[in-house]
Design a protein around this motif. Structure first.
Motif, mmCIF file in Angstrom:
data_model
loop_
_atom_site.group_PDB
_atom_site.id
_atom_site.type_symbol
_atom_site.label_atom_id
_atom_site.label_comp_id
_atom_site.label_asym_id
_atom_site.label_seq_id
_atom_site.Cartn_x
_atom_site.Cartn_y
_atom_site.Cartn_z
ATOM 1 N N ARG A 69 3.535 3.679 6.144
ATOM 2 C CA ARG A 69 4.977 3.482 6.271
ATOM 3 C C ARG A 69 5.384 3.305 7.729
ATOM 4 O O ARG A 69 6.174 2.425 8.058
ATOM 5 C CB ARG A 69 5.717 4.668 5.648
ATOM 6 N N GLN A 70 4.818 4.120 8.580
ATOM 7 C CA GLN A 70 5.141 4.010 10.006
ATOM 8 C C GLN A 70 4.640 2.709 10.601
ATOM 9 O O GLN A 70 5.324 2.103 11.402
ATOM 10 C CB GLN A 70 4.554 5.208 10.775
ATOM 11 N N SER A 71 3.465 2.265 10.193
ATOM 12 C CA SER A 71 2.944 1.004 10.734
ATOM 13 C C SER A 71 3.750 -0.190 10.231
ATOM 14 O O SER A 71 3.905 -1.177 10.945
ATOM 15 C CB SER A 71 1.464 0.826 10.405
ATOM 16 N N ARG A 72 4.290 -0.109 9.021
ATOM 17 C CA ARG A 72 5.130 -1.200 8.504
ATOM 18 C C ARG A 72 6.455 -1.264 9.249
ATOM 19 O O ARG A 72 6.981 -2.350 9.487
ATOM 20 C CB ARG A 72 5.380 -1.014 7.003
ATOM 21 N N VAL A 73 6.994 -0.113 9.609
ATOM 22 C CA VAL A 73 8.268 -0.072 10.344
ATOM 23 C C VAL A 73 8.064 -0.621 11.750
ATOM 24 O O VAL A 73 8.927 -1.333 12.273
ATOM 25 C CB VAL A 73 8.818 1.385 10.388
ATOM 26 N N MET A 119 0.806 -1.202 0.000
ATOM 27 C CA MET A 119 0.000 0.000 0.000
ATOM 28 C C MET A 119 0.854 1.274 0.000
ATOM 29 O O MET A 119 0.383 2.290 -0.480
ATOM 30 C CB MET A 119 -0.943 0.019 1.211
ATOM 31 N N THR A 120 2.064 1.182 0.527
ATOM 32 C CA THR A 120 2.876 2.401 0.577
ATOM 33 C C THR A 120 3.156 2.931 -0.827
ATOM 34 O O THR A 120 3.056 4.138 -1.064
ATOM 35 C CB THR A 120 4.203 2.176 1.332
ATOM 36 N N LYS A 121 3.484 2.051 -1.764
ATOM 37 C CA LYS A 121 3.755 2.489 -3.138
ATOM 38 C C LYS A 121 2.497 3.063 -3.788
ATOM 39 O O LYS A 121 2.565 4.043 -4.529
ATOM 40 C CB LYS A 121 4.312 1.338 -3.964
ATOM 41 N N PHE A 122 1.363 2.444 -3.497
ATOM 42 C CA PHE A 122 0.079 2.913 -4.019
ATOM 43 C C PHE A 122 -0.212 4.331 -3.519
ATOM 44 O O PHE A 122 -0.538 5.223 -4.313
ATOM 45 C CB PHE A 122 -1.027 1.942 -3.601
ATOM 46 N N TYR A 123 -0.084 4.564 -2.219
ATOM 47 C CA TYR A 123 -0.330 5.885 -1.646
ATOM 48 C C TYR A 123 0.677 6.914 -2.156
ATOM 49 O O TYR A 123 0.313 8.064 -2.408
ATOM 50 C CB TYR A 123 -0.302 5.840 -0.119
ATOM 51 N N LEU A 124 1.914 6.509 -2.302
ATOM 52 C CA LEU A 124 2.930 7.426 -2.816
ATOM 53 C C LEU A 124 2.637 7.803 -4.266
ATOM 54 O O LEU A 124 2.756 8.975 -4.651
ATOM 55 C CB LEU A 124 4.321 6.805 -2.683
ATOM 56 N N ALA A 125 2.215 6.829 -5.070
ATOM 57 C CA ALA A 125 1.848 7.114 -6.463
ATOM 58 C C ALA A 125 0.655 8.062 -6.525
ATOM 59 O O ALA A 125 0.630 8.998 -7.340
ATOM 60 C CB ALA A 125 1.536 5.813 -7.203
ATOM 61 N N LEU A 158 -1.871 9.067 4.352
ATOM 62 C CA LEU A 158 -2.035 7.609 4.390
ATOM 63 C C LEU A 158 -0.707 6.904 4.118
ATOM 64 O O LEU A 158 -0.424 5.857 4.712
ATOM 65 C CB LEU A 158 -3.106 7.169 3.390
ATOM 66 N N TYR A 159 0.107 7.473 3.245
ATOM 67 C CA TYR A 159 1.440 6.932 2.996
ATOM 68 C C TYR A 159 2.281 6.979 4.271
ATOM 69 O O TYR A 159 2.912 5.984 4.648
ATOM 70 C CB TYR A 159 2.132 7.712 1.872
ATOM 71 N N LEU A 160 2.301 8.137 4.918
ATOM 72 C CA LEU A 160 3.087 8.274 6.152
ATOM 73 C C LEU A 160 2.604 7.306 7.224
ATOM 74 O O LEU A 160 3.403 6.674 7.920
ATOM 75 C CB LEU A 160 2.998 9.717 6.673
ATOM 76 N N ARG A 161 1.296 7.167 7.334
ATOM 77 C CA ARG A 161 0.701 6.271 8.333
ATOM 78 C C ARG A 161 1.053 4.812 8.037
ATOM 79 O O ARG A 161 1.438 4.055 8.925
ATOM 80 C CB ARG A 161 -0.812 6.471 8.336
#
Length: 105
Positions: free
Chosen positions: A99-103, A1-7, A94-97
């Motif tokens: 990304r942080q949850s994946r870390v 999802m991070t790539k999707f939100y970043l795109a 949503l990307y930041l959220r």
């Protein structure tokens, strides 16, 4: 999802500015003309009011959810919302959220 939100964030910057920059290059920073053309009829006024409500809702969401989840750099999503619009701020937050949850996991 991070790539999707970043795109979506990138599209959310490119598409609105792709439409706005030609107008800006033609008319310059003419705020009275911008306001006049943005409110030319009830449909455009309705669209702008929809955007205003979405911006307020998103800023509230970023503020409250960002504090609860302790999202780093959430202020960047606020800046993106205020300078580009919801099309940038929402997917960026949503990307930041995400990304942080994946870390964290």
């Amino acid at each position: 999802m991070t790539k999707f939100y970043l795109a979506l964030t990138v599209l959310g910057i490119l598409l609105p500015y792709g439409a706005f920059l030609p107008w800006l290059l033609t008319h310059g920073v003419d705020t009275s003309l911008l306001y006049q053309q943005a409110t030319v009829n009830p449909i455009s006024i309705g669209a702008w009011l929809d955007v205003v409500v979405a911006v307020v809702a998103l800023l509230g969401f970023i503020w409250i959810d960002g504090q609860r989840q302790n999202i780093k750099y959430r202020s960047v999503a606020v800046i993106g919302t205020l300078t580009v619009g919801v099309s940038c701020g929402l997917p960026l937050y949503l990307y930041l959220r995400e990304r942080q949850s994946r870390v964290a996991n």
